[in-house]
Design a protein around this motif. Structure first.
Motif, PDB file in Angstrom:
ATOM      1  N   LEU A   1       0.811  -1.214   0.000  1.00  0.00           N
ATOM      2  CA  LEU A   1       0.000   0.000   0.000  1.00  0.00           C
ATOM      3  C   LEU A   1       0.845   1.264   0.000  1.00  0.00           C
ATOM      4  O   LEU A   1       0.388   2.324  -0.393  1.00  0.00           O
ATOM      5  CB  LEU A   1      -0.923   0.011   1.231  1.00  0.00           C
ATOM      6  CG  LEU A   1      -1.912  -1.156   1.332  1.00  0.00           C
ATOM      7  CD1 LEU A   1      -2.683  -1.072   2.638  1.00  0.00           C
ATOM      8  CD2 LEU A   1      -2.863  -1.160   0.145  1.00  0.00           C
TER       9      LEU A   1
ATOM     10  N   ARG B   1     -11.682  -1.835  -1.286  1.00  0.00           N
ATOM     11  CA  ARG B   1     -11.656  -0.400  -1.583  1.00  0.00           C
ATOM     12  C   ARG B   1     -12.960   0.116  -2.197  1.00  0.00           C
ATOM     13  O   ARG B   1     -13.348   1.257  -1.975  1.00  0.00           O
ATOM     14  CB  ARG B   1     -10.485  -0.102  -2.530  1.00  0.00           C
ATOM     15  CG  ARG B   1     -10.253   1.353  -2.837  1.00  0.00           C
ATOM     16  CD  ARG B   1      -8.890   1.546  -3.480  1.00  0.00           C
ATOM     17  NE  ARG B   1      -8.702   0.665  -4.621  1.00  0.00           N
ATOM     18  CZ  ARG B   1      -9.024   0.984  -5.878  1.00  0.00           C
ATOM     19  NH1 ARG B   1      -9.568   2.155  -6.136  1.00  0.00           N
ATOM     20  NH2 ARG B   1      -8.812   0.148  -6.871  1.00  0.00           N
TER      21      ARG B   1
ATOM     22  N   ASN C   1     -14.505   5.252   2.387  1.00  0.00           N
ATOM     23  CA  ASN C   1     -14.233   6.104   1.236  1.00  0.00           C
ATOM     24  C   ASN C   1     -15.425   6.961   0.814  1.00  0.00           C
ATOM     25  O   ASN C   1     -15.273   7.880   0.015  1.00  0.00           O
ATOM     26  CB  ASN C   1     -13.773   5.244   0.052  1.00  0.00           C
ATOM     27  CG  ASN C   1     -12.464   4.545   0.332  1.00  0.00           C
ATOM     28  OD1 ASN C   1     -11.599   5.070   1.034  1.00  0.00           O
ATOM     29  ND2 ASN C   1     -12.304   3.338  -0.206  1.00  0.00           N
TER      30      ASN C   1
ATOM     31  N   SER D   1     -13.690   0.766   1.715  1.00  0.00           N
ATOM     32  CA  SER D   1     -12.781   1.099   2.817  1.00  0.00           C
ATOM     33  C   SER D   1     -11.323   1.050   2.378  1.00  0.00           C
ATOM     34  O   SER D   1     -10.934   0.238   1.533  1.00  0.00           O
ATOM     35  CB  SER D   1     -12.993   0.131   3.985  1.00  0.00           C
ATOM     36  OG  SER D   1     -14.301   0.245   4.503  1.00  0.00           O
ATOM     37  N   SER D   2     -10.539   1.920   2.960  1.00  0.00           N
ATOM     38  CA  SER D   2      -9.097   1.948   2.712  1.00  0.00           C
ATOM     39  C   SER D   2      -8.366   1.930   4.044  1.00  0.00           C
ATOM     40  O   SER D   2      -8.857   2.470   5.043  1.00  0.00           O
ATOM     41  CB  SER D   2      -8.702   3.214   1.940  1.00  0.00           C
ATOM     42  OG  SER D   2      -9.328   3.245   0.674  1.00  0.00           O
ATOM     43  N   THR D   3      -7.193   1.323   4.049  1.00  0.00           N
ATOM     44  CA  THR D   3      -6.378   1.295   5.259  1.00  0.00           C
ATOM     45  C   THR D   3      -5.585   2.589   5.358  1.00  0.00           C
ATOM     46  O   THR D   3      -4.818   2.927   4.453  1.00  0.00           O
ATOM     47  CB  THR D   3      -5.414   0.095   5.244  1.00  0.00           C
ATOM     48  OG1 THR D   3      -6.167  -1.100   5.053  1.00  0.00           O
ATOM     49  CG2 THR D   3      -4.641   0.016   6.546  1.00  0.00           C
ATOM     50  N   GLU D   4      -5.780   3.294   6.436  1.00  0.00           N
ATOM     51  CA  GLU D   4      -5.066   4.554   6.635  1.00  0.00           C
ATOM     52  C   GLU D   4      -3.761   4.337   7.383  1.00  0.00           C
ATOM     53  O   GLU D   4      -2.765   4.998   7.116  1.00  0.00           O
ATOM     54  CB  GLU D   4      -5.947   5.535   7.406  1.00  0.00           C
ATOM     55  CG  GLU D   4      -5.334   6.921   7.565  1.00  0.00           C
ATOM     56  CD  GLU D   4      -6.268   7.879   8.283  1.00  0.00           C
ATOM     57  OE1 GLU D   4      -6.884   8.711   7.597  1.00  0.00           O
ATOM     58  OE2 GLU D   4      -6.377   7.782   9.527  1.00  0.00           O
TER      59      GLU D   4
END
Length: 315
Positions: free
Chosen positions: A120, A177, A222, A203-206
């Motif tokens: 990522l 995502r 997102n 969803s995204s990993t921050e």
């Protein structure tokens, strides 16, 4: 530019390259192996290897690569640290340039350049690599047996990894995502029907949380922008691999992802005297043991090719 002529050139190290070197050197082919930019390949980024036969107590990944290198050197392989920066397969014998300054002409070339996992690009992800962050559930999933984990990705590989982990982990969080997956319909159904897999859509990993080990992840929706934290122990990135094959594309056929194509059941390419082993051609298994097996195939194919060439020239 300096020049040199050899019988067999192996491009890349790792299980495939070193195994090819062991077989080629034992066959008296006097191979030269150029390690590539990451000597030892992907296993040098792995702490513990427990699924390679012959190591009942497991072994540290870099230590295993040192063992394979020593074994290849024991039989006479000339191992050199460097990077093959270009090749020319338009004629025979074939040519390869190392570090843009040394040209090697070889009667047979075995490509063992492998593939690199895509990540990522998070700073926290890099910091916790091999401390809870992995790109291979089959390789490392066992270490998280009985613990909650997450898989990021939406393709068949991500689905396969989530299902594999679901058999040994109480809860698997799948971070997707978009609002749909790219995986095949049957794989999507299996994931959705698994009671202990929770899919986090859009969803995204921050951030990967933890200091010396993974303790959780922070994800962001997102659509709404809402953030949430999920406690877990293992974070598996399954967003694909990139085969290290760019320098060969002018001469060899690849699939849509860049994996080199070989004649089924062999290591032979469409170019006479050029063979491919390991993850440079394998988009399915990507294991150390399968890479080693294909390294053996590459050396045997090269040996038979050279023997046929010598017979042909003797006629």
């Amino acid at each position: 530019m300096t020049e040199e002529k050899v019988k067999v050139l192996i491009i890349g190290s790792g299980p495939a390259g070193y195994t090819a070197a062991i077989y080629a050197s034992r066959a008296g082919l006097n191979p030269v192996l150029v390690t590539g930019g990451e000597p030892g390949g992907q296993l040098t980024t792995t702490n513990d290897v427990e699924n390679f036969p012959g190591y009942p107590e497991g072994i540290n990944g870099p230590a295993m690569m040192v063992d394979l290198q020593k074994q290849a050197e024991r039989f006479g392989t000339d191992i050199r640290y460097g990077l093959v920066t270009s090749v020319d397969f338009s004629g025979y014998p074939h040519k390869a340039v190392v570090d843009e300054k040394h040209e090697i002409t070889a009667d047979a070339i075995i490509i063992s350049t492998g593939a690199s996992a895509k990540y990522l690009g998070l700073e926290s992800e890099a910091k916790l690599m091999n401390q809870g962050v992995s790109a291979c559930a089959v390789c490392d999933g066992f270490f998280y047996k009985g613990k909650d984990v997450a898989v990021v990705g939406a393709g068949d590989t991500a689905a396969e990894e989530a299902l594999y982990l679901a058999n040994i982990c109480p809860k698997v969080h799948m971070i997707v995502r978009r609002d749909e997956m790219r995986a095949s319909t049957i794989m999507q159904e299996r994931v959705k029907n698994a009671a202990n897999i929770e899919i986090h859509w859009n969803s995204s990993t921050e951030e990967v949380l933890g200091e010396n080990e993974v303790t959780g992840i922070r994800i962001v929706d997102n659509v709404s922008g809402e953030k949430s934290e999920i406690p877990l122990s293992g974070f598996f990135v399954a967003i694909g691999h990139k085969p290290n094959t760019d320098i060969f594309k002018d001469y060899l056929d690849t699939d849509e992802s860049g994996y080199l194509l070989v004649e089924p059941g062999t290591s032979k390419t469409k170019v006479e005297g050029v063979f491919v082993t390991g993850d440079a051609a394998d988009r399915v298994y990507r294991q150390a043991i399968t890479a080693a097996g294909s390294g053996c195939m590459g050396a045997l194919d090269a040996e038979r090719f050279l023997a046929a060439k010598e017979f042909e020239m003797a006629q």
